[in-house]
Design a protein around this motif. Structure first.
Motif, PDB file in Angstrom:
ATOM      1  N   ASN A 102       4.497 -39.180 -62.152  1.00 49.34           N
ATOM      2  CA  ASN A 102       3.828 -40.304 -62.793  1.00 49.34           C
ATOM      3  C   ASN A 102       2.627 -39.848 -63.624  1.00 49.34           C
ATOM      4  O   ASN A 102       1.903 -38.921 -63.251  1.00 49.34           O
ATOM      5  N   LYS A 103       2.406 -40.516 -64.739  1.00 42.81           N
ATOM      6  CA  LYS A 103       1.307 -40.157 -65.634  1.00 42.81           C
ATOM      7  C   LYS A 103      -0.051 -40.251 -64.937  1.00 42.81           C
ATOM      8  O   LYS A 103      -0.939 -39.445 -65.182  1.00 42.81           O
ATOM      9  N   LYS A 104      -0.206 -41.250 -64.085  1.00 44.39           N
ATOM     10  CA  LYS A 104      -1.484 -41.426 -63.401  1.00 44.39           C
ATOM     11  C   LYS A 104      -1.764 -40.275 -62.432  1.00 44.39           C
ATOM     12  O   LYS A 104      -2.913 -39.867 -62.248  1.00 44.39           O
ATOM     13  N   VAL A 105      -0.703 -39.741 -61.828  1.00 38.90           N
ATOM     14  CA  VAL A 105      -0.867 -38.601 -60.928  1.00 38.90           C
ATOM     15  C   VAL A 105      -1.277 -37.360 -61.715  1.00 38.90           C
ATOM     16  O   VAL A 105      -2.162 -36.602 -61.312  1.00 38.90           O
ATOM     17  N   LYS A 106      -0.633 -37.151 -62.861  1.00 37.53           N
ATOM     18  CA  LYS A 106      -0.972 -36.011 -63.705  1.00 37.53           C
ATOM     19  C   LYS A 106      -2.407 -36.112 -64.205  1.00 37.53           C
ATOM     20  O   LYS A 106      -3.147 -35.123 -64.239  1.00 37.53           O
ATOM     21  N   ALA A 107      -2.815 -37.311 -64.594  1.00 39.63           N
ATOM     22  CA  ALA A 107      -4.184 -37.512 -65.075  1.00 39.63           C
ATOM     23  C   ALA A 107      -5.196 -37.249 -63.953  1.00 39.63           C
ATOM     24  O   ALA A 107      -6.244 -36.635 -64.171  1.00 39.63           O
ATOM     25  N   LEU A 108      -4.881 -37.714 -62.748  1.00 42.61           N
ATOM     26  CA  LEU A 108      -5.762 -37.486 -61.602  1.00 42.61           C
ATOM     27  C   LEU A 108      -5.863 -35.987 -61.304  1.00 42.61           C
ATOM     28  O   LEU A 108      -6.946 -35.484 -60.974  1.00 42.61           O
ATOM     29  N   ALA A 109      -4.755 -35.284 -61.436  1.00 47.66           N
ATOM     30  CA  ALA A 109      -4.752 -33.842 -61.184  1.00 47.66           C
ATOM     31  C   ALA A 109      -5.636 -33.103 -62.190  1.00 47.66           C
ATOM     32  O   ALA A 109      -6.395 -32.200 -61.814  1.00 47.66           O
ATOM     33  N   ARG A 110      -5.563 -33.491 -63.455  1.00 44.47           N
ATOM     34  CA  ARG A 110      -6.400 -32.850 -64.478  1.00 44.47           C
ATOM     35  C   ARG A 110      -7.875 -33.100 -64.206  1.00 44.47           C
ATOM     36  O   ARG A 110      -8.707 -32.185 -64.302  1.00 44.47           O
TER      37      ARG A 110
END
Length: 209
Positions: A102-110
């Motif tokens: 999910n995009k939100k997970v990737k954004a949180l990871a960054r």
């Protein structure tokens, strides 16, 4: 969070730049980082591995010995997996290792990765610069001025230029990247994160929750 801005000679300009706390000062999520790095590395895999199964081996299909009375195991043709040169049972086949995240997970990871860099004081902000010619010597001089020549450093700029790419590509410990392409793995894979002022503006704008 505020950091000092340095020039290409490694001197403090006396100016400060603000790093958005919503990006550089959050509660890091280690599991999100794990998933994002796992997906990044999975996407690097070609997945072209292949071994031949029994039906794909070039060999006679004649039954080698009769079914009963030989005193040994039942045996079919010479392509049997139990024989040397035979097919492989359940061998690797071409596949895609990628998976959805999910995009939100990737954004949180960054944001989590950038937060860790900020907590460890491994971020250096430098004023916007441009190399006049594609010379590795000039890029090395820049790295030495910023005291990152002996460290694995990632230079993040607003837009890549040919001179910058050509000047850095022969250096084992240096890498340059567009701010729009910044990813979790690249952030964690460097010891020092060098951001230009323009790159900070892009990150502050693009990586918000």
């Amino acid at each position: 969070m505020e950091l000092s801005v340095y020039n290409i000679k490694g001197e403090d300009t006396g100016r400060k730049i603000t790093l958005d706390d919503a990006i550089f000062a959050i509660e890091p999520n280690d599991h999100a980082i794990y998933l994002d790095v796992k997906q990044f590395l999975a996407n690097q895999r070609q997945g072209t591995h292949k071994s031949k199964e029994r039906s794909e081996i070039s060999g006679s299909t004649r039954k080698l010995i009769r079914q009963k009375g030989g005193g040994g195991a039942r045996r079919g043709d010479i392509n049997s997996p139990v024989l040397v040169g035979g097919g492989r049972v359940f061998g690797p086949t071409p596949r895609d290792y990628g998976f959805k995240l999910n995009k939100k997970v990737k954004a949180l990871a960054r944001r989590s990765a950038l937060t860790y860099k900020a907590q460890k004081h491994e971020i250096v902000v430098v004023e916007n610069f441009e190399l006049a010619a594609p010379k590795t010597k000039d890029f090395v001089a820049l790295s030495k001025a910023l005291q990152v020549a002996d460290k694995k450093a990632l230079f993040v700029v607003e837009a890549l230029s040919d001179n910058l790419v050509l000047s850095s590509r022969n250096l084992r410990t240096a890498r340059v990247m567009n701010a729009f392409q910044l990813n979790t793995y690249s952030v964690l894979d460097c010891k020092k994160l060098i951001l230009t002022e323009a790159a900070v503006a892009v990150i502050n704008e693009q990586f918000k929750a």
